[in-house]
Design an enzyme around this catalytic site. Sequence first.
Site, PDB file in Angstrom:
ATOM      1  N   HIS A 205      -1.590  23.370  -0.054  1.00  0.00           N
ATOM      2  CA  HIS A 205      -1.527  24.233  -1.232  1.00  0.00           C
ATOM      3  C   HIS A 205      -0.629  25.446  -1.055  1.00  0.00           C
ATOM      4  O   HIS A 205      -0.432  26.205  -1.986  1.00  0.00           O
ATOM      5  CB  HIS A 205      -2.930  24.706  -1.613  1.00  0.00           C
ATOM      6  CG  HIS A 205      -3.500  25.708  -0.647  1.00  0.00           C
ATOM      7  ND1 HIS A 205      -3.888  25.381   0.617  1.00  0.00           N
ATOM      8  CD2 HIS A 205      -3.718  27.042  -0.775  1.00  0.00           C
ATOM      9  CE1 HIS A 205      -4.341  26.465   1.234  1.00  0.00           C
ATOM     10  NE2 HIS A 205      -4.239  27.480   0.422  1.00  0.00           N
TER      11      HIS A 205
HETATM   12  C1  UD1 Z   1      -5.946  31.522  -2.523  1.00  0.00           C
HETATM   13  C2  UD1 Z   1      -5.470  32.434  -1.406  1.00  0.00           C
HETATM   14  C3  UD1 Z   1      -5.096  31.591  -0.186  1.00  0.00           C
HETATM   15  C4  UD1 Z   1      -6.204  30.644   0.209  1.00  0.00           C
HETATM   16  C5  UD1 Z   1      -6.623  29.824  -0.996  1.00  0.00           C
HETATM   17  C6  UD1 Z   1      -7.767  28.905  -0.650  1.00  0.00           C
HETATM   18  C7  UD1 Z   1      -4.336  34.455  -2.192  1.00  0.00           C
HETATM   19  C8  UD1 Z   1      -3.035  35.152  -2.247  1.00  0.00           C
HETATM   20  N1  UD1 Z   1      -4.302  33.179  -1.774  1.00  0.00           N
HETATM   21  O1  UD1 Z   1      -4.849  30.719  -2.898  1.00  0.00           O
HETATM   22  O2  UD1 Z   1      -4.835  32.465   0.888  1.00  0.00           O
HETATM   23  O3  UD1 Z   1      -5.732  29.813   1.231  1.00  0.00           O
HETATM   24  O4  UD1 Z   1      -7.021  30.711  -2.061  1.00  0.00           O
HETATM   25  O5  UD1 Z   1      -8.126  28.108  -1.725  1.00  0.00           O
HETATM   26  O6  UD1 Z   1      -5.357  35.047  -2.472  1.00  0.00           O
HETATM   27  N2  UD1 Z   1      -6.781  27.714  -9.812  1.00  0.00           N
HETATM   28  C9  UD1 Z   1      -7.608  26.895 -10.540  1.00  0.00           C
HETATM   29  N3  UD1 Z   1      -8.975  27.058 -10.393  1.00  0.00           N
HETATM   30  C10 UD1 Z   1      -9.507  28.007  -9.613  1.00  0.00           C
HETATM   31  C11 UD1 Z   1      -8.646  28.862  -8.916  1.00  0.00           C
HETATM   32  C12 UD1 Z   1      -7.297  28.697  -9.000  1.00  0.00           C
HETATM   33  O7  UD1 Z   1      -7.161  26.023 -11.269  1.00  0.00           O
HETATM   34  O8  UD1 Z   1     -10.746  28.098  -9.537  1.00  0.00           O
HETATM   35  C13 UD1 Z   1      -5.307  27.505  -9.923  1.00  0.00           C
HETATM   36  C14 UD1 Z   1      -4.640  28.373 -10.953  1.00  0.00           C
HETATM   37  O9  UD1 Z   1      -3.604  27.640 -11.497  1.00  0.00           O
HETATM   38  C15 UD1 Z   1      -4.089  29.506 -10.117  1.00  0.00           C
HETATM   39  C16 UD1 Z   1      -3.713  28.807  -8.834  1.00  0.00           C
HETATM   40  O10 UD1 Z   1      -4.728  27.817  -8.660  1.00  0.00           O
HETATM   41  O11 UD1 Z   1      -2.997  30.145 -10.720  1.00  0.00           O
HETATM   42  C17 UD1 Z   1      -3.663  29.716  -7.632  1.00  0.00           C
HETATM   43  O12 UD1 Z   1      -4.906  30.416  -7.478  1.00  0.00           O
HETATM   44  P1  UD1 Z   1      -4.943  31.793  -6.640  1.00  0.00           P
HETATM   45  O13 UD1 Z   1      -6.319  32.310  -6.579  1.00  0.00           O
HETATM   46  O14 UD1 Z   1      -3.869  32.716  -7.145  1.00  0.00           O
HETATM   47  O15 UD1 Z   1      -4.469  31.382  -5.194  1.00  0.00           O
HETATM   48  P2  UD1 Z   1      -4.761  30.062  -4.328  1.00  0.00           P
HETATM   49  O16 UD1 Z   1      -3.538  29.243  -4.287  1.00  0.00           O
HETATM   50  O17 UD1 Z   1      -6.033  29.433  -4.737  1.00  0.00           O
END
Ligand code: UD1
Length: 359
Positions: A205
Site C-alpha cells: 500500500h
Molecule cells: C496509513 C498510514 C500508514 C500505515 C497505513 C496502515 C499515514 C500517513 N499513513 O496509510 O503509515 O502504514 O495507514 O494501514 O498516516 N481508505 C479507505 N478506508 C479507510 C481508510 C482509508 O478506503 O478506512 C482509503 C482512502 O481512499 C484514503 C486512502 O485509503 O484516501 C489512504 O488512507 P490514509 O489514512 O490517508 O493512509 P493509509 O494509506 O491508510
Amino acid sequence: MGHEILHVVGARPNFMKAAPVISALDQRHVPQRVVHTGQHYDPAMSDVFFVELGLPEPDVNLGVGSGSHARQTAALLTGLEDELTERRPAVAVVYGDVNSTLAAALVAAKLHVDVAHVEAGLRSFDPTMPEEINRRVTDSLSTLLFVTSPEGMAHLAREGADPSALYLVGNPMIDTLLANLDRFDPARITTRLRLPAEYAVSTLHRPANVDDPSAARAVVSALAEVAATLAVVVPLHPRGRAALRRAGLDDAAGVHVVDPLGYIEFLSLVRGARLVVTDSGGLQEETTVLDVPCLTLRPNTERPITVTHGTNRLVAAGEVAKQAAAILDGGVRFPTVRPPLWDGRAGARIADVIAGAVA
Ligand code: UD1
C-alpha cells in the site's frame, strides 16, 4: 491538568500497539480515555480490531476520514485540539507513525500536555516517506519515548533526546501477537478463502509501490512470477487498490485478491504462509516472531532488527521471484534470535512508567 491518560488511535496499525498498553493501565486502575480520530473508518480497517483485541469502545470518534496530507492533518489538529482542551489529560499517548500520531503530538505539546510516544526512535532515513516525517516530529515533541529496539535508543541519543525520557521497553505489537498466538489457525482461513495448503501472502500500500503506474506494474509482475509456482494471496488495502488493479493484479494467474482481513484471520494466514511479500512496517516484525520468511519491497527499513535478528530481506521488485525461489528451495538461512524484550511484556513496562509519571 487532570489525572487521565488519553490515548489517541486512528489507523489500523495503532490498534494492536494500543491494546496491551490500555489493558496494563487498566490493571493498574489508571483512569483512561480512548480517542479514535477516524483516520481509518471502514469496519474492516477499524471496528474488527476493537472487537477481536478486546479494546474498549472509543470514548469519542472524531470522524476525520481521508484527504490529502494537509487536509487530513488539518482536520486531525482541529478535532484533537477541541478534545484535549476540554479534557486536559495528564498524558497523551500516541502510537507509531501515522498522521494521527503526528497531529496528536503537536496538539498536546502546544497545550503543555505531556506526550508519550509508543514506538519511538525508528528511523528509515528516507525523507520521501510520510511516516519518517511523522516519526521525527513526534519524537521531538515527546516527553516519554518508548522504544522497541536498541538501535532506536541510539538514534534518539544522537538526535539529542533527554536520556531520562528514553525507555527501551520491547514491542507492544508483539505483546498482542504472543497473547493471541493460540487463535491463529491457518487451516481455518485457507478453507474459508479456498486456498491451497501452500501459499504466499502479499500486502502492498505504500505510495512508492502503488502510486506510480510503472512501479505498480513492476510489483504486479513480481507477484505474478511468484504465483507461477506458489499461490499468492493479497488482502488488498483500500489505498492503491485501484492502481494495482489497473496494473493487472486481478488478471495474474495464481494471485488471489481478497478484501482486508481482521487481525486473527490475517495473522492466521501469515502464520501458515511459506513466505510474505510486503511493504508494511508491522508485518516485518510479525514475520520475524512467527519465523515466516519476509521479502520487503522497499529500499530501506526503519526496522533493521528484523533483518539482523529475523526473517526479513529488503528486495527490489525485479528480485522477488528469484529470492522467493531460493527460500522455497530451502537455500536461505535466517537467524532465529528474538529481538531483546520482544517477550510479551512491553505493555506492562510502558504502563509502569506512565502510572509512575502520573502518580
Ligand atoms: C496509513 C498510514 C500508514 C500505515 C497505513 C496502515 C499515514 C500517513 N499513513 O496509510 O503509515 O502504514 O495507514 O494501514 O498516516 N481508505 C479507505 N478506508 C479507510 C481508510 C482509508 O478506503 O478506512 C482509503 C482512502 O481512499 C484514503 C486512502 O485509503 O484516501 C489512504 O488512507 P490514509 O489514512 O490517508 O493512509 P493509509 O494509506 O491508510
